[in-house]
Design a protein around this motif. Structure first.
Motif, PDB file in Angstrom:
ATOM      1  N   LEU A  85       0.854  -1.289   0.027  1.00 28.86           N
ATOM      2  CA  LEU A  85      -0.018  -0.030   0.118  1.00 28.86           C
ATOM      3  C   LEU A  85       0.907   1.320  -0.009  1.00 28.86           C
ATOM      4  O   LEU A  85       0.300   2.387  -0.481  1.00 28.86           O
ATOM      5  CB  LEU A  85      -0.841   0.010   1.374  1.00 28.86           C
ATOM      6  CG  LEU A  85      -1.990   1.203   1.423  1.00 28.86           C
ATOM      7  CD1 LEU A  85      -3.007   1.042   0.348  1.00 28.86           C
ATOM      8  CD2 LEU A  85      -2.541   0.780   2.624  1.00 28.86           C
ATOM      9  N   ALA A 113      -4.090  -4.343  -0.223  1.00 28.80           N
ATOM     10  CA  ALA A 113      -4.466  -6.184   0.329  1.00 28.80           C
ATOM     11  C   ALA A 113      -5.769  -6.343   0.870  1.00 28.80           C
ATOM     12  O   ALA A 113      -6.147  -7.147   1.005  1.00 28.80           O
ATOM     13  CB  ALA A 113      -3.421  -6.488   0.735  1.00 28.80           C
ATOM     14  N   ASN A 114      -6.543  -5.081   1.455  1.00 23.80           N
ATOM     15  CA  ASN A 114      -7.793  -5.340   1.959  1.00 23.80           C
ATOM     16  C   ASN A 114      -8.824  -5.291   0.728  1.00 23.80           C
ATOM     17  O   ASN A 114      -9.837  -5.674   0.933  1.00 23.80           O
ATOM     18  CB  ASN A 114      -8.109  -3.968   2.553  1.00 23.80           C
ATOM     19  CG  ASN A 114      -7.514  -3.891   4.061  1.00 23.80           C
ATOM     20  OD1 ASN A 114      -7.564  -4.956   4.608  1.00 23.80           O
ATOM     21  ND2 ASN A 114      -6.970  -2.989   4.397  1.00 23.80           N
TER      22      ASN A 114
HETATM   23  C1  LIG Z   1       5.865  -4.779   9.106  1.00 28.98           C
HETATM   24  S1  LIG Z   1       5.782  -4.300   7.398  1.00 28.98           S
HETATM   25  C2  LIG Z   1       6.754  -5.548   6.618  1.00 28.98           C
HETATM   26  C3  LIG Z   1       7.073  -5.253   5.005  1.00 28.98           C
HETATM   27  C4  LIG Z   1       7.901  -6.541   4.555  1.00 28.98           C
HETATM   28  N1  LIG Z   1       6.914  -7.579   4.487  1.00 28.98           N
HETATM   29  C5  LIG Z   1       8.987  -6.871   5.433  1.00 28.98           C
HETATM   30  O1  LIG Z   1       8.959  -7.787   5.997  1.00 28.98           O
HETATM   31  O2  LIG Z   1      10.102  -6.013   5.387  1.00 28.98           O
HETATM   32  C6  LIG Z   1       4.273  -4.082   7.145  1.00 28.98           C
HETATM   33  C7  LIG Z   1       3.973  -3.611   5.628  1.00 28.98           C
HETATM   34  O3  LIG Z   1       2.351  -3.984   5.328  1.00 28.98           O
HETATM   35  C8  LIG Z   1       2.174  -2.959   4.390  1.00 28.98           C
HETATM   36  N2  LIG Z   1       0.623  -2.869   4.561  1.00 28.98           N
HETATM   37  C9  LIG Z   1      -0.073  -2.195   5.546  1.00 28.98           C
HETATM   38  N3  LIG Z   1      -1.505  -2.399   5.120  1.00 28.98           N
HETATM   39  C10 LIG Z   1      -1.317  -2.746   3.803  1.00 28.98           C
HETATM   40  C11 LIG Z   1      -2.435  -3.062   2.936  1.00 28.98           C
HETATM   41  N4  LIG Z   1      -3.979  -2.649   3.213  1.00 28.98           N
HETATM   42  N5  LIG Z   1      -2.312  -3.437   1.665  1.00 28.98           N
HETATM   43  C12 LIG Z   1      -0.859  -3.505   1.470  1.00 28.98           C
HETATM   44  N6  LIG Z   1       0.055  -3.398   2.178  1.00 28.98           N
HETATM   45  C13 LIG Z   1      -0.216  -2.971   3.316  1.00 28.98           C
HETATM   46  C14 LIG Z   1       2.930  -1.525   4.980  1.00 28.98           C
HETATM   47  O4  LIG Z   1       3.096  -0.694   4.111  1.00 28.98           O
HETATM   48  C15 LIG Z   1       4.029  -2.343   5.321  1.00 28.98           C
HETATM   49  O5  LIG Z   1       5.099  -2.200   4.394  1.00 28.98           O
END
Ligand SMILES: C[S@@+](CC[C@H](N)C(=O)[O-])C[C@H]1O[C@@H](n2cnc3c(N)ncnc32)[C@H](O)[C@@H]1O
Length: 268
Positions: A85, A113-114
């Protein structure tokens, strides 16, 4: 709703600044640009659970700056599409693919991803989502969507780092969830939802130890560089991130909030 502590914009926006690279090297041992609790050793272990052949099509949900995607594309010769996102995360991921000469096998795009994702049914051999499912509002809908995107016998691997396995105070929950929307989930619910979405469960593993380790190191590495970080971050954000990391470390170390990896398959 705006999160009280803006971790992700700061993290992805300053990804290539030397101080932040040093902090990630001290936190993870090897820097993938991650904003989570995954290390390189764990990336290899997770990859092995996906049971893939070279050239497989992988979808990474909430890929952030694309470090895991780039790592497996480079090392295991798979094709990866990453969605997140956060525009800053996707910009950093796209730069990484260019810089590393991986544009043929790595593709990144902004997507929520929602919502339904912009891919056809049965497009991927694997779907991977690290430390991010807790940010999604309707887990069953997300799991059904990922099931739709998988080819038959394709595998899903996700970690849920917000599993309630002990007592939590309201203050601890507020600080732990201060960087965005969070879903706190009791043990057992993921298994139920995976079955309801149509998946066969292949493997479940407690991977909390990496949270205690990396959150503690991340906190210490930032504290050591406080004066430099304050040139990049307002004091309020610096302190908010430090509180978040300290509480994350403590809850994991004491086993009150756990992180599990779930591996599931679309039909055997
Ligand atoms: C804890 S980080 C993890 C990022 C990556 N997977 C890593 O391991 O470094 C959480 C991620 O979820 C993404 N995120 C939050 N809500 C989201 C959504 N509705 N759709 C897609 N991505 C989302 C945030 O932007 C962030 O990059």
């Amino acid at each position: 709703m705006t999160a009280p502590v803006n971790l992700y914009d700061g993290h992805y926006g300053h990804l290539e600044a030397e101080t932040y690279q040093q902090i990630r090297n001290e936190t993870y041992g090897e820097d993938l640009g991650q904003a989570s609790w995954i290390t390189v050793d764990e990336s290899d272990q997770f990859y092995s659970w996906l049971n893939l052949e070279p050239s497989a099509q992988v979808l990474e949900i909430a890929c952030g700056s694309g470090g895991f995607s780039a790592y497996i594309a480079r090392k295991y010769k798979v094709d990866v599409t990453g969605v997140d996102l956060n525009q800053e995360g996707i910009t950093a991921a796209t730069h990484r693919a260019d810089r590393e000469g991986l544009t043929a096998s790595l593709h990144f795009q902004v997507a929520d991803a929602n919502e339904q994702l912009p891919f056809s049914d049965a497009s991927f051999e694997a779907v991977f989502c690290n430390d991010s499912i807790n940010h999604l509002r309707n887990r069953l809908a997300a799991l059904k969507e990922w099931f739709r995107l998988l080819k038959p016998t394709g595998r899903l691997l996700y970690t849920d780092p917000i599993l309630v396995t002990g007592q939590l105070s309201n203050e601890e929950m507020t600080i732990r969830s201060s960087i965005g929307y969070y879903l706190f989930t009791p043990l057992g619910i993921n298994e139920q939802l995976l079955a309801e979405a149509g998946f066969d469960l292949v493997h479940v593993e407690d991977v909390t130890a990496n949270v205690a380790l990396t959150a503690g190191r991340w906190h210490a590495a930032r504290e050591k560089r406080k004066d430099v970080l304050l040139q990049f971050e307002p004091q309020e954000r610096y302190e908010g991130v430090q509180r978040f990391l300290w509480v994350t470390h403590k809850l994991a170390e004491e086993g009150r909030l756990s992180r599990y990896a779930y591996v599931a398959q679309k039909e055997r």
